[in-house]
Design an enzyme around this catalytic site. Sequence first.
Site, PDB file in Angstrom:
ATOM      1  N   SER A 143     107.705 174.323  54.112  1.00 55.51           N
ATOM      2  CA  SER A 143     108.519 175.380  53.524  1.00 55.51           C
ATOM      3  C   SER A 143     108.647 175.155  52.014  1.00 55.51           C
ATOM      4  O   SER A 143     107.640 175.124  51.313  1.00 55.51           O
ATOM      5  CB  SER A 143     109.885 175.445  54.222  1.00 55.51           C
ATOM      6  N   GLU A 238     101.291 180.032  55.729  1.00 54.33           N
ATOM      7  CA  GLU A 238     102.216 180.448  56.781  1.00 54.33           C
ATOM      8  C   GLU A 238     103.410 181.120  56.125  1.00 54.33           C
ATOM      9  O   GLU A 238     103.661 180.957  54.930  1.00 54.33           O
ATOM     10  CB  GLU A 238     102.656 179.240  57.617  1.00 54.33           C
ATOM     11  N   HIS A 308     106.814 177.472  60.261  1.00 52.66           N
ATOM     12  CA  HIS A 308     108.126 177.745  60.846  1.00 52.66           C
ATOM     13  C   HIS A 308     108.004 178.083  62.331  1.00 52.66           C
ATOM     14  O   HIS A 308     108.321 179.183  62.784  1.00 52.66           O
ATOM     15  CB  HIS A 308     108.808 178.891  60.091  1.00 52.66           C
TER      16      HIS A 308
END
Length: 333
Positions: A143, A238, A308
Amino acid sequence: MNRKRFIANSLLGLGALGLTSAVRNSPKYSEHPTQTPPPLKKGDTLAIFAPAGAVFSPQHIKKLETVLLHQGFKVRLAPNLYQQKGYLAGSDQERVATFHALMADQEIKGLIAVRGGFGCARMLPKIDLDLIRQNPKIIMGYSDLTSLLNYITQETGLITYHGPMAYSTWNKFALSEFDAAFKQQKAKRLITLRDAEQYSNKKGKASGKLLGGNLSVITSMLGTSYQPNFKGKILFLEETNEEPYIVDRMLTQLRDAQVFNAVNGIILGKFNNCVAEFPEESLPLKEVFDYHFKELNIPVFGFANFGHVKDKYILDIGRTTEINTENFSFTLL
C-alpha cells in the site's frame, strides 16, 4: 482537492502543452548490484514499525507480535507505534529517526510495517541510503509502503518485499509465504493465479526486474525525484476501493508518461472493491483493462493474489522475474 485527481490532471496538462513525458524527462539512473537480505533463522529479532499512517487499531500490533513469537523470533516494537499526529504515526522526523535506528541496530534482521495509509513519501528526502546499504535487512509492507520500498531498491539495490503487514491476515498461507521468502529463500518461486478470475492480453512471456505495488502510489511518484526507473522492468499493480473511472484515469497517466512503452510486462493484482457505485453509468473494469492493454505489445495478465486481499503472495521488488500469460504465472528467479 482530491490528491489523486490533482496529480493526474496536472501531468495530463503537461502532456497537452507538448512537454516531454515523465519517463523521458526523468533523471538518469544508476544500476546498483542486487543485494538480497540474509535469510532468517529462529531466534532472530524482527521489528514492527510504523513509517506511514497512525495506528488506530493497536490490537493488530499484538496480533503480529504473537505470530512472530510463535514462529520463534524475538520482536522489537518501534517507539513510535502508538504515536498519532493526525493521520501520521508521529512527525516525519520521528518516523525517519525510528526507521534509521532500526536499520542501524545490528540485532534486528527485518522490519515489518504495521499499516499503510499515508506518510512514506514524506520520509523519502530524509532517508539515509548509505545506512541502508551498510545494513541490508528485510523491509516489508505494501500500500503506502510502495514508495519507500521501490525507492530503497532503486537507490541501493537491496531487494525489498511487497507483502503482509500487521493489519493483514496472518494465516497458514501467509506463514508459508513468509517461510519461502525469508527462511528458505528459494532459488525459484513459481506463483500462479489462485482464483478463477483471470485476465490476459495473450502476448506470451517476458522477463525483467520486478517493480511496483499500489497503483495510486506509483502514479503519485511520476515526475518526482523519486520516480522509479521503469525501463526493462516487470511492473506489478494493485488497487483498492477506487471506481473504474479513477483506475482508468491513473492508467491513462501511466500510458501518457510512456510507462507502458518502457516496461517489459505487467502483472495485475487484485483490484479489491474497484466497482462502480452506479454500474449503469460506468464501464466494467475489464473493459478499462482492455482499452489500455489489449493492443499493447507486451504481455499483461492478472489477477494475482497480492495487495489488498486476504491471501497475498510476498513479492521481491528488484528480483528478476519471468511472466507467462499463457499459463497465468510468474517465476521469481
